[in-house]
Design a protein around this motif. Sequence first.
Motif, PDB file in Angstrom:
ATOM      1  N   ILE A  94      21.129  36.932  12.476  1.00 28.54           N
ATOM      2  CA  ILE A  94      19.775  37.173  11.979  1.00 28.54           C
ATOM      3  C   ILE A  94      19.721  38.568  11.378  1.00 28.54           C
ATOM      4  CG2 ILE A  94      17.332  37.154  12.589  1.00 28.54           C
ATOM      5  CD1 ILE A  94      18.344  35.766  15.244  1.00 28.54           C
ATOM      6  N   ASN A  95      19.081  38.692  10.231  1.00 25.06           N
ATOM      7  CA  ASN A  95      18.969  39.984   9.561  1.00 25.06           C
ATOM      8  C   ASN A  95      17.515  40.252   9.194  1.00 25.06           C
ATOM      9  OD1 ASN A  95      21.923  40.699   9.173  1.00 25.06           O
ATOM     10  ND2 ASN A  95      21.839  38.697   8.154  1.00 25.06           N
ATOM     11  N   SER A  96      17.190  41.519   9.121  1.00 20.73           N
ATOM     12  CA  SER A  96      15.857  41.913   8.664  1.00 20.73           C
ATOM     13  C   SER A  96      15.954  43.299   8.042  1.00 20.73           C
ATOM     14  CB  SER A  96      14.851  41.923   9.817  1.00 20.73           C
ATOM     15  OG  SER A  96      15.193  42.923  10.768  1.00 20.73           O
ATOM     16  N   SER A  97      14.998  43.611   7.206  1.00 18.13           N
ATOM     17  CA  SER A  97      14.907  44.945   6.606  1.00 18.13           C
ATOM     18  C   SER A  97      13.457  45.396   6.649  1.00 18.13           C
ATOM     19  CB  SER A  97      15.419  44.937   5.160  1.00 18.13           C
ATOM     20  OG  SER A  97      14.574  44.145   4.341  1.00 18.13           O
ATOM     21  N   GLN A  98      13.263  46.705   6.687  1.00 16.80           N
ATOM     22  CA  GLN A  98      11.915  47.245   6.678  1.00 16.80           C
ATOM     23  C   GLN A  98      11.883  48.501   5.823  1.00 16.80           C
ATOM     24  OE1 GLN A  98      11.573  47.669  10.969  1.00 16.80           O
ATOM     25  NE2 GLN A  98      11.763  49.876  10.774  1.00 16.80           N
ATOM     26  N   ASP A  99      10.747  48.729   5.206  1.00 15.66           N
ATOM     27  CA  ASP A  99      10.594  49.870   4.306  1.00 15.66           C
ATOM     28  C   ASP A  99       9.249  50.531   4.586  1.00 15.66           C
ATOM     29  OD1 ASP A  99      11.775  51.150   1.704  1.00 15.66           O
ATOM     30  OD2 ASP A  99       9.628  50.903   1.303  1.00 15.66           O
ATOM     31  N   TYR A 100       9.291  51.835   4.832  1.00 12.83           N
ATOM     32  CA  TYR A 100       8.062  52.601   5.108  1.00 12.83           C
ATOM     33  C   TYR A 100       7.971  53.738   4.106  1.00 12.83           C
ATOM     34  CZ  TYR A 100       4.369  54.960   7.708  1.00 12.83           C
ATOM     35  OH  TYR A 100       3.175  55.538   8.076  1.00 12.83           O
ATOM     36  N   GLU A 101       6.834  53.833   3.430  1.00 14.02           N
ATOM     37  CA  GLU A 101       6.641  54.849   2.392  1.00 14.02           C
ATOM     38  C   GLU A 101       5.348  55.614   2.644  1.00 14.02           C
ATOM     39  OE1 GLU A 101       7.475  54.119  -2.004  1.00 14.02           O
ATOM     40  OE2 GLU A 101       5.284  54.157  -1.964  1.00 14.02           O
ATOM     41  N   GLN A 102       5.405  56.928   2.493  1.00 13.43           N
ATOM     42  CA  GLN A 102       4.214  57.758   2.683  1.00 13.43           C
ATOM     43  C   GLN A 102       4.108  58.779   1.565  1.00 13.43           C
ATOM     44  OE1 GLN A 102       3.838  61.183   5.522  1.00 13.43           O
ATOM     45  NE2 GLN A 102       2.429  59.813   6.608  1.00 13.43           N
ATOM     46  N   GLN A 103       2.889  58.931   1.059  1.00 16.54           N
ATOM     47  CA  GLN A 103       2.569  59.997   0.110  1.00 16.54           C
ATOM     48  C   GLN A 103       1.451  60.841   0.706  1.00 16.54           C
ATOM     49  OE1 GLN A 103       2.549  59.050  -4.246  1.00 16.54           O
ATOM     50  NE2 GLN A 103       2.492  56.927  -3.511  1.00 16.54           N
ATOM     51  N   TYR A 104       1.583  62.150   0.538  1.00 15.57           N
ATOM     52  CA  TYR A 104       0.605  63.058   1.142  1.00 15.57           C
ATOM     53  C   TYR A 104       0.447  64.257   0.225  1.00 15.57           C
ATOM     54  CZ  TYR A 104      -1.330  66.401   4.522  1.00 15.57           C
ATOM     55  OH  TYR A 104      -2.114  67.336   5.156  1.00 15.57           O
ATOM     56  N   GLY A 105      -0.791  64.557  -0.132  1.00 15.07           N
ATOM     57  CA  GLY A 105      -1.040  65.689  -1.010  1.00 15.07           C
ATOM     58  C   GLY A 105      -2.431  66.264  -0.803  1.00 15.07           C
ATOM     59  N   GLY A 106      -2.622  67.467  -1.305  1.00 13.63           N
ATOM     60  CA  GLY A 106      -3.934  68.081  -1.170  1.00 13.63           C
ATOM     61  C   GLY A 106      -3.937  69.520  -1.619  1.00 13.63           C
ATOM     62  N   PHE A 107      -5.062  70.168  -1.404  1.00 16.08           N
ATOM     63  CA  PHE A 107      -5.176  71.597  -1.705  1.00 16.08           C
ATOM     64  C   PHE A 107      -6.157  72.225  -0.730  1.00 16.08           C
ATOM     65  CE2 PHE A 107      -8.728  69.861  -4.105  1.00 16.08           C
ATOM     66  CZ  PHE A 107      -9.735  70.784  -3.859  1.00 16.08           C
ATOM     67  N   SER A 108      -6.027  73.514  -0.524  1.00 17.41           N
ATOM     68  CA  SER A 108      -6.956  74.250   0.342  1.00 17.41           C
ATOM     69  C   SER A 108      -7.189  75.644  -0.222  1.00 17.41           C
ATOM     70  CB  SER A 108      -6.395  74.358   1.767  1.00 17.41           C
ATOM     71  OG  SER A 108      -5.204  75.131   1.787  1.00 17.41           O
ATOM     72  N   ILE A 109      -8.346  76.174   0.098  1.00 16.41           N
ATOM     73  CA  ILE A 109      -8.727  77.540  -0.276  1.00 16.41           C
ATOM     74  C   ILE A 109      -9.231  78.226   0.982  1.00 16.41           C
ATOM     75  CG2 ILE A 109     -10.299  78.954  -1.650  1.00 16.41           C
ATOM     76  CD1 ILE A 109     -10.394  76.676  -3.686  1.00 16.41           C
ATOM     77  N   ASN A 110      -8.750  79.439   1.226  1.00 20.43           N
ATOM     78  CA  ASN A 110      -9.203  80.180   2.401  1.00 20.43           C
ATOM     79  C   ASN A 110      -9.458  81.631   2.047  1.00 20.43           C
ATOM     80  OD1 ASN A 110      -6.704  81.976   3.311  1.00 20.43           O
ATOM     81  ND2 ASN A 110      -5.905  79.982   2.661  1.00 20.43           N
TER      82      ASN A 110
END
Length: 569
Positions: free
Chosen positions: A105-121
């Motif tokens: 038995i075989n299986s595959s999995q794929d996980y993708e994440q994108q993360y972005g932003g900006f801040s001012i302090n």
Amino acid sequence: MFNKRLSDVGPRVSSFNFSGFQIQLGLKGDLDFINGGFDVYYQYGNTNGSNSLLGDTSLVRIQQGLLLNAAGTGCADPSGGCVPVNIFGQGTMSAAAANFIKTRINSSQDYEQQYGGFSINGDTANQFSLPAGPIGFAVGFEYRAEEFAFNPSQDLATGNLTGFNASPPVAGRFDVYEGYAEVLVPLLKDLPLVKSLDLELAGRTSDYTGQPKAVQTYKVAGSWKVYDDLMLRASFNRAIRAPSIGELYAPQSNGFPTATDPCSARAAPNAAVRQACINSGVSASVVGLLNANQQTQTLSGGNPSLRPEEGETLTLGAVYTPSWISGLSFTLDFYNIKVTDAIDTFGGGTANLMNVCYGPLVNGNPNSPYCKAIVRLANGSIDYVVSTNQNVASRELEGLDFGVTYKTSLEDLGLPDWGTLSVRSLYTNTWLYTIKPDDISAPVKCADKFGNRCRGFGVNPVPRHKLRTAANWRFNNVGVNLVWSHLDDVVDDNPASRFTVERIGAKNYVDLSADWDVNDNLAFTGGVRNLTQEAYPILGGNASPSNSGYPAVYDVMGRTFFLNARLRY
């Protein structure tokens, strides 16, 4: 009904292979007009995995091999190279039959994440200031996208297996848009008994795709420095945790958690449980006689209709840094955390779900959702239990942290000038960790406990007393580190059942390491973990499944040695 452990085809083995990729980009700059700056960032990550399951068998091929022709000399359906399968007795199956029914038995999995932003302090010093100073602030926006896909082979997807559980394909994605703001307001300073008094306020709004409306969180915190040595602090937070990809979209598949049918011979039901079993529809003639395993087939998995969990945290604390002992500091913090609409399996897992159905509150009512979740065969034995993810639980955690930090040079202790010594110690007392699975179930107390009831909520052992002390001696570019971790003993969380191991004794782990910074670019570290060879706890039926135990809490490997090098360029 016939049961057989198909060891004829060899052991069942899972082989995993994962690879990951990540890229990070960012840009920072100064904004002089607000005495601050800006930060723009983006991150992309992808993890791909594959899994091969060996040693399982095809249910369809077993059935084909069991159905013989009229002469009994071969398969009635000889397609695919069918070989007659003898399932009676140990070692009676031929090698040819074992190879015929065996499946990879075989299986595959794929996980993708994108993360972005900006801040001012920055702060308001260039515009205005309060008597105690300018107001500090930060504002920002963030975007995150997460996507997951699981692709199984045909046998795994359809459940044409006898050993591993069926896992159909699944895919899902969510995006979240968030905006936040924080301010630090100095209220008072340099007054009698008020060296400084500050107020911190923060808020965030999050809009998740798939949720009916945006959710808000906030924080109110304050710190009061009574004088140079003593500071008091307090905070109240409202937080949310949105359901993960797995909680939303995990395929509904079968598992076998430890849970014994209360109506079976193994459970030896008393009169009250016996009547509840009869009330639920189990024939009186088989109650207390049914044959049952310690593990019960359970259908679990994701739920796209889940809502975010909501939590409230209260902390009260103090920091004492005595001016008359240089380098010494004490911290003391009380915390109380409450979570509502917690995401858990319905009924708190199979064992608790059974306890509720056949307990005094439900008493086997066949119209109760708890009893409807228990699906039985015509002979009265359990076929499977349905326990998928729901927003049904609440949790409360309460305890105390006490920390001590001390740093000094050996020369200040009257010793030769051979570097510095630092010691950090943190003691945690968790006297409350209570889970209420739903409006009917009795609370499950997990502080100072371990076992199947707490594990059904994803809770590892929670020792009431924990202590971690780290000592470091450093001389020029060489350091030696000694870490001692103590975990108090814990007892089984189900007093109604007796297991082979009812108590996990206290554990003490000692780690020793040394590091050498050769230059600014090259460094070496080596040492030994679990120096005293503290043994991993071997448990029984209260470490489901298959005595997997609790590797997140207790060391599995025993004494291990390590050596690594770090190169900066």
